[in-house]
Design a protein around this motif. Structure first.
Motif, PDB file in Angstrom:
ATOM      1  N   HIS A   1       1.671   4.246  -2.954  1.00  0.00           N
ATOM      2  CA  HIS A   1       1.569   5.703  -2.751  1.00  0.00           C
ATOM      3  C   HIS A   1       2.890   6.379  -3.138  1.00  0.00           C
ATOM      4  O   HIS A   1       2.905   7.446  -3.741  1.00  0.00           O
TER       5      HIS A   1
ATOM      6  N   GLY B   1       0.815  -1.219   0.000  1.00  0.00           N
ATOM      7  CA  GLY B   1       0.000   0.000   0.000  1.00  0.00           C
ATOM      8  C   GLY B   1       0.845   1.265   0.000  1.00  0.00           C
ATOM      9  O   GLY B   1       0.768   2.079  -0.932  1.00  0.00           O
TER      10      GLY B   1
ATOM     11  N   PHE C   1      -7.336  -1.982  -7.689  1.00  0.00           N
ATOM     12  CA  PHE C   1      -8.505  -2.137  -6.810  1.00  0.00           C
ATOM     13  C   PHE C   1      -8.845  -0.826  -6.112  1.00  0.00           C
ATOM     14  O   PHE C   1     -10.011  -0.531  -5.854  1.00  0.00           O
ATOM     15  N   TYR C   2      -7.829  -0.027  -5.801  1.00  0.00           N
ATOM     16  CA  TYR C   2      -8.004   1.150  -4.954  1.00  0.00           C
ATOM     17  C   TYR C   2      -8.072   2.426  -5.791  1.00  0.00           C
ATOM     18  O   TYR C   2      -7.224   2.647  -6.655  1.00  0.00           O
ATOM     19  N   SER C   3      -9.060   3.260  -5.490  1.00  0.00           N
ATOM     20  CA  SER C   3      -9.289   4.432  -6.350  1.00  0.00           C
ATOM     21  C   SER C   3      -8.199   5.496  -6.235  1.00  0.00           C
ATOM     22  O   SER C   3      -8.044   6.320  -7.116  1.00  0.00           O
ATOM     23  N   MET C   4      -7.414   5.471  -5.154  1.00  0.00           N
ATOM     24  CA  MET C   4      -6.391   6.513  -5.024  1.00  0.00           C
ATOM     25  C   MET C   4      -5.109   6.205  -5.795  1.00  0.00           C
ATOM     26  O   MET C   4      -4.253   7.071  -5.943  1.00  0.00           O
ATOM     27  N   TYR C   5      -4.970   4.956  -6.240  1.00  0.00           N
ATOM     28  CA  TYR C   5      -3.825   4.650  -7.102  1.00  0.00           C
ATOM     29  C   TYR C   5      -4.260   4.899  -8.534  1.00  0.00           C
ATOM     30  O   TYR C   5      -5.100   4.181  -9.075  1.00  0.00           O
TER      31      TYR C   5
END
Lengths: 429, 204
Positions: free
Chosen positions: B30, B26, B64-68
């Motif tokens: 970032h 994770g 899967f994650y919207s911030m990536y």
């Protein structure tokens, strides 16, 4: 109706610098943790938590003492703080993280002592950058003081805390999805059984997953005894709770109150009434997943059990007020879109169902609805949560799918006319 | 591997924080986002080797994650909330202002790489609805007019560090709660400003 300040007392008394360790210590901060670690037994702490009858503040309302009691024996156990606050309407953990991070850390220290845990993680949603920075600063201060790390407070106890940032997935608020995420995987919920976190949690080791507000309550409970905490609020909903009030209200905000008053009183006193003197058409009692109440149901008491007995849930404590002019179909669509966006995609009824519900509601909201759409909506809902009862029956691994059904059953049960009025009765060719 | 040594060193420090390497995925994603403004194939290759999983496994996490972000983002990521409390407080008007000013639709980035616009789900600012974030720094109590001014200010001043408090003072309104604590820390890119990632700075 007045606030009762337990968790928000320190931040209110020291508004400008409540986040600093020296200020927290002046308010007797870390004294309880130190005393507990040097003089008391883990059993005594667990006893206090059980006596307090505090129930988890994340949404499910599970008794915290019982949860701790389930933790399986193992050399390696973990505590994970769920700070993935993303339920629409909820912003209570944000204030605890931003303005009183040391209270949370003290709660973590006491909890880890009680449960014989040496590693804790604080999983904060990625969008909470500022709160995460505050918590990280606080953790570093606590390390410098010797309150975290090796032999804390001069005892023979070690404890490490890591602040971990999420990356924008609501589903990671579900505890097993959070654990997958913390393991560097997709945030997909695990099946329970066998993956109960207390037995097979982080790295398949026994793990406690607790909400920020729950663990922030621990220092007060241990300092003042569980019996004292149990005297606050009402039976089944003891202690105080921070409610996030938003929507068409004069003074939205976080209010810490003892549970037991009515929603109407809450709106009129702390919320200073509905904006522009309007009436309440509907309100959400506990976050976007909760079925709505009508404006004529404001006399329902704000307790976990009263709300459940009226077929909804107090959930995360997020109260959203919608006035008489609110377009409820658009409001429901907003909530359903949320769940469609946040569905992890593992279970077909949720992945497909929420997307279908969103499309149909969009059609109805924009005046292009078909007369068959109401039955279609209910049919899709029934496939996600058979019987449309409350609490919802599940066809999915986690409750996200059934949560998307809540606003639609509310619309159909109480505001069907409003939906029907948006559907053209004749199609002009 | 084509990450610079200093970034690799930072990555290894992050990995060391966790009992198992994979948990660092994770924060490392970032970190990758802070380097390129999105998750590049190159970063996928580097991180997968660092933590010992396949590129495909890592890609499935990253998407899967919207911030990536899977495509390059602009200098300023404008995330306007559209969830329930904002929705019933006219977030659609805020979204329209941002769309009109930037000429962007949802999830688009302008040619100059200045702005990326997205309409997002709840950012936990419901008491100060309607609200938005610029590079994950929150502004609450927006009006359409002040939103326009905020966009103009970003374009003109090009602040290096985006600070919530500064934006809130100049363009915000009613807040979810009293922020109370003076805070000049902010973010330096389209990632959360966070110490571990070295993506946060104090405003001068």
């Amino acid at each position: 109706m007045k606030e009762t300040l337990l968790l928000t007392k320190h931040m209110r008394s020291n508004p400008e610098d409540s986040h600093l360790i020296e200020v927290y210590e002046k308010s007797n901060g870390y004294k309880t943790a130190k005393k507990v670690l040097l003089q008391e037994s883990p059993e005594k702490v667990l006893e206090e938590i059980k006596d307090s009858n505090i129930r988890g503040r994340g949404g499910a309302g599970f008794p915290t003492g019982i949860k701790w009691g389930f933790l399986a024996e193992d050399e390696e156990r973990y505590l994970v703080i769920n700070a993935d606050e993303s339920e629409p309407g909820t912003f209570k953990d944000r204030i605890l993280l931003e303005r009183d991070p040391h209270q949370l850390i003290e709660g973590i220290i006491i909890t880890c002592f009680a449960a014989n845990i040496k590693n804790a993680f604080i999983y904060i949603r990625g969008e909470y950058a500022k709160p995460a920075r505050r918590v990280q600063n606080a953790v570093e201060q606590a390390y410098q003081k010797g309150y975290l790390g090796k032999k804390i407070f001069g005892s023979d106890i070690d404890l490490d805390v890591v602040v971990h940032l999420g990356a924008g997935a609501y589903i990671c608020g579900e505890e097993t999805a959070l654990l997958n995420s913390l393991e560097g995987r997709r945030g997909e919920p695990r099946l329970k059984p066998p993956y109960f976190p207390a037995v097979k949690g982080l790295y398949m080791k026994p793990t406690l997953v607790n909400n920020v507000e729950t663990i922030s309550s621990v220092p007060w409970i241990v300092e003042n005894t569980g019996k004292e905490y149990n005297k606050l609020g009402v039976e089944g909903s003891t202690g105080t709770r921070i409610f996030s009030l938003s929507g068409h209200i004069n003074t939205p905000g976080n209010y810490e109150i003892e549970m037991g008053s009515s929603f109407g009183e809450f709106v009129e006193t702390l919320g200073n009434g509905v904006r522009n003197g309007k009436d309440v058409k509907a309100y959400i009692p506990g976050g976007a997943s909760a079925p709505w109440f009508r404006g004529d149901q404001l006399d329902i008491k704000m307790t976990i059990d009263d709300v459940a007995n009226n077929n909804s849930m107090l959930g995360s404590g997020a109260v959203v007020i919608m006035d008489e002019e609110t377009n409820l179909v658009s409001a429901a669509k907003s909530i359903v879109s949320f769940f469609a966006h946040e569905s992890c995609g593992q279970c077909t009824p949720c992945r497909e169902g929420t997307t279908w519900l969103e499309m149909i509601l969009e059609r109805v909201a924009s005046g292009r609805g078909r007369t068959s759409d109401i039955d279609l909506l209910l049919d899709v809902c029934d496939n996600i949560s058979p019987g449309l009862s409350w609490p919802p029956k599940m066809t999915t691994i986690c409750p996200l799918g059934p949560s998307a059904v809540s606003p639609i059953t509310s619309l159909m049960n109480d505001f069907r006319d409003e939906v029907e009025s948006l559907i053209p009765t004749k199609i002009l060719l | 591997m084509s990450w610079e040594d200093s970034l690799l060193k930072q990555a290894r420090e992050i990995i060391d924080m966790y009992p198992q390497k994979r948990s660092a995925v994770g924060p490392l994603l970032h970190l990758a986002q802070s380097k390129d403004g999105y998750i590049s194939d190159d970063s996928i290759s580097v991180i997968s080797k660092l933590v010992g999983i396949t590129e495909v496994q890592l890609k499935s996490v990253s998407t899967f994650y919207s911030m990536y972000k899977q495509e390059p983002t602009g200098k300023y990521l404008l995330s306007v909330c559209k969830s329930i409390s904002c929705e019933i407080n006219k977030s659609d008007e805020i979204i329209d202002v941002v769309k009109d000013f930037t000429g962007l639709n949802n999830n688009e980035t302008d040619k100059n790489g200045l702005f990326t616009f997205e309409a997002v789900e709840c950012i936990g600012a419901c008491g100060g609805a309607p609200a938005m974030q610029v590079n994950y720094e929150t502004v609450e109590g927006l009006s359409p007019n002040n939103t326009l001014k905020l966009c103009e200010w970003l374009k003109k001043e090009l602040p290096e560090v985006v600070v919530a408090e500064e934006m809130q003072e100049d363009f915000g309104g009613y807040k979810s709660f009293d922020w109370a604590i003076s805070d000049q820390s902010g973010t330096t890119g389209s990632v959360p400003g966070f110490q571990t990632l070295k993506t946060t700075k104090e405003r001068n």
